[in-house]
Every structure is written in C-alpha cells, then in structure tokens.
Design a protein around this motif. Sequence first.
Motif, PDB file in Angstrom:
ATOM      1  N   SER A   2     -58.590  32.977  34.980  1.00 35.37           N
ATOM      2  CA  SER A   2     -57.702  33.547  34.169  1.00 35.37           C
ATOM      3  C   SER A   2     -56.847  34.506  34.541  1.00 35.37           C
ATOM      4  N   GLU A   3     -55.632  34.572  33.795  1.00 39.38           N
ATOM      5  CA  GLU A   3     -54.955  35.716  33.964  1.00 39.38           C
ATOM      6  C   GLU A   3     -55.183  36.749  33.526  1.00 39.38           C
ATOM      7  N   VAL A   4     -55.094  37.895  34.474  1.00 41.49           N
ATOM      8  CA  VAL A   4     -55.763  39.247  34.143  1.00 41.49           C
ATOM      9  C   VAL A   4     -54.362  40.001  33.626  1.00 41.49           C
ATOM     10  N   ARG A   5     -54.375  40.537  32.546  1.00 41.03           N
ATOM     11  CA  ARG A   5     -53.193  40.943  31.946  1.00 41.03           C
ATOM     12  C   ARG A   5     -53.773  42.128  31.013  1.00 41.03           C
ATOM     13  N   ARG A 108     -57.853  40.541  29.106  1.00 38.83           N
ATOM     14  CA  ARG A 108     -57.250  41.974  28.816  1.00 38.83           C
ATOM     15  C   ARG A 108     -57.874  43.031  29.424  1.00 38.83           C
ATOM     16  N   VAL A 109     -58.951  42.725  30.217  1.00 30.08           N
ATOM     17  CA  VAL A 109     -59.738  43.915  30.887  1.00 30.08           C
ATOM     18  C   VAL A 109     -60.493  44.621  29.888  1.00 30.08           C
ATOM     19  N   PHE A 110     -60.004  45.282  29.146  1.00 30.45           N
ATOM     20  CA  PHE A 110     -60.602  46.077  27.864  1.00 30.45           C
ATOM     21  C   PHE A 110     -59.728  45.841  26.930  1.00 30.45           C
ATOM     22  N   HIS A 126     -64.015  40.041  31.074  1.00 32.90           N
ATOM     23  CA  HIS A 126     -64.641  39.659  32.201  1.00 32.90           C
ATOM     24  C   HIS A 126     -64.243  40.661  33.671  1.00 32.90           C
ATOM     25  N   HIS A 127     -62.998  40.832  33.750  1.00 33.84           N
ATOM     26  CA  HIS A 127     -62.445  41.646  34.780  1.00 33.84           C
ATOM     27  C   HIS A 127     -62.780  43.113  34.640  1.00 33.84           C
ATOM     28  N   TYR A 271     -57.338  51.361  33.848  1.00 34.88           N
ATOM     29  CA  TYR A 271     -56.139  51.341  34.790  1.00 34.88           C
ATOM     30  C   TYR A 271     -56.622  51.033  36.115  1.00 34.88           C
ATOM     31  N   LEU A 272     -57.873  51.507  36.577  1.00 34.87           N
ATOM     32  CA  LEU A 272     -58.525  51.267  37.860  1.00 34.87           C
ATOM     33  C   LEU A 272     -58.967  50.097  37.763  1.00 34.87           C
ATOM     34  N   ALA A 273     -59.857  49.472  36.868  1.00 29.89           N
ATOM     35  CA  ALA A 273     -60.312  48.075  36.631  1.00 29.89           C
ATOM     36  C   ALA A 273     -59.412  46.997  37.004  1.00 29.89           C
ATOM     37  N   ALA A 274     -58.142  47.164  36.169  1.00 30.16           N
ATOM     38  CA  ALA A 274     -56.855  46.161  36.304  1.00 30.16           C
ATOM     39  C   ALA A 274     -56.556  45.936  37.607  1.00 30.16           C
TER      40      ALA A 274
END
Length: 302
Positions: A2-5, A108-110, A126-127, A271-274
Amino acid sequence: MSEVRPQFTYSPDGELSIVAGLGEGWHNEDKSPEELAQYRSEQEQSLSELDAQPEIEVVEVGGIAVVSIDVTGRFAHSFNNQGDSDIISFLESLNRLLPFHPTDQIDRVFSLDNIYDIGATGVINHHFQRWLDAVGITEEASRSTIGAMALPFGEGFSRRITKDFSYLVGDDYQHANSTSWSVTARSTVFGIEVVEETPDSITYKDGQVRWSYLDISTLGSCACWGVDGMDRSRLTIDTAESMRLYEMGPHNVDYARQSLSLLLGIGSLTYLAARYLGREDVFADTEWGRSETHKKTTPDTV
C-alpha cells in the motif's frame, strides 16, 4: 504494498500539515452524490476560511488539498492566556476537512476521524504500527513529542519541560514524562479477528499478535489520548476495506488547548513514523487459531 501517504504531521520546525479529502478514494462508497456534494462544499468552505488566516497556506493539486500551518506564528497570541475561542474555531475548520472511514488502500499512518475542542478520535494504520513496533518512542522522539504538546501552554511550560524531562525503558515499555506531559508505548497481546475478502469468498481468522500501543497525556486532570482495553482484547480488522487497525480516543479532554496539544503530540510521532523505511507485515508474528471461509452467494463482478 500500500502507498504510505500521511494524513497529517507536525514537523520539528513547527509546521502542522493536514491533507484534506477532496480526491478519489477519500469517501465512503455508500455516500450518495448529494451527500458527497455537501461534503465537498463544506470542505471547500473550510479551506477558504483557513487560507484567509495568517500563517496558513493551502495548496491544491489534483483534487487533494494540503493545509500547512505555522503553529507558533498562527497561535502565539493565544498560548499564554485562557482564551480558547480562536483555537476552537481553527479546530472546527480542520474537522470539516476530515474524511470518515475512507474505503481505500492508502496507508495514512495515523488517520483522524474527527477533532473537536474536547478531543479527537484517531486510528493507527499499518505503517504507524510497524514503526512503533520496530523503533518506538526513543528518547529523541519523546522529547520532540512532549515539546510539541507543551507548546500551546506558553513559553514558561516549554522551558520547564526541558529541565524536568525523564526517559525510561523496560522489557515491554518505553516511557517519557516532564511536568504534566507524558508519552508511553507498551507492548501487549491484541486479540484480533481479520476479515479477508476475495471476489467469491470471505475468510474470518482469529489470532493473537503482540503489538505496542500508545498513550499520551497533556496538562490537566488525566487529559490523554489512548487505546481502549476492549479494543486490545477483541479487535476486528477488515483488510479489504482500509489500512485501519485500531482507534485511539480522548479521555478527560476539557478544552481546546488540550485538544490541540494532543494533536501536535501525535502529529510529531506521525512525522517520524511516516519517514520509517521498513515495510514489515504487521501480522507476520500472529498466532492464528480459528479460520472459516464462506463462499459468497453472488460473487463480486469485476
């Protein structure tokens, strides 16, 4: 993959960035054309309101709008007094930008489902989970998160947190606190049911997986954002619907600066997780139990 955005982040240089859901994939499939038209109208009104404010920039490309806010420049006059009306109005505008339960495979990370002056509902994707399990809240991450949360309460508090900061690591936790702010990651076993759908069948699998989860607290009487114990014991995840895993909800959030504080704290971690480059499967270490597959009466058409 999946795309991480990321939907929103709060950067070390003080910029809060929010992605508005104007493009494809940001809406529930069961929305009527009238509902989607109303939704977009409200978003465009909100974007216009925000773009007219100082220290806020709105850029729209391909139906996706990004709102960038210089938080200190925008709210410095509100951070050293009890007046929250300006922050309340700002949070209301942000809330109108948010898509609810988007049905796509964008990570969407969060995710933010809503945000009000008395708290917000967010969802770990997930990310964020893979970053939290692999890296977690390091001392550096904790310092930036607590600094972000202290910002809305004025320079005096921001100076105090540097002096009072402490950081601890145990076998199953990472914890940092300073004065009235804290951020904690704990490892525990989640009970999960995963729903996997194909064009002609649906499979339900029960399992247990060890994940870390967050709790962050800001100035106030146990004003925090955390994960409900019921979710940790029994969580249903539809992998076909979205990249959502589980919710984080507010507790004892009574006014707008607390809500903004927690938003900046989670935004700092997001911000860090992304920026984490790993792409581990968050279900890789799951201990699976029951598995049932049911054929659809009418298979999906392509």
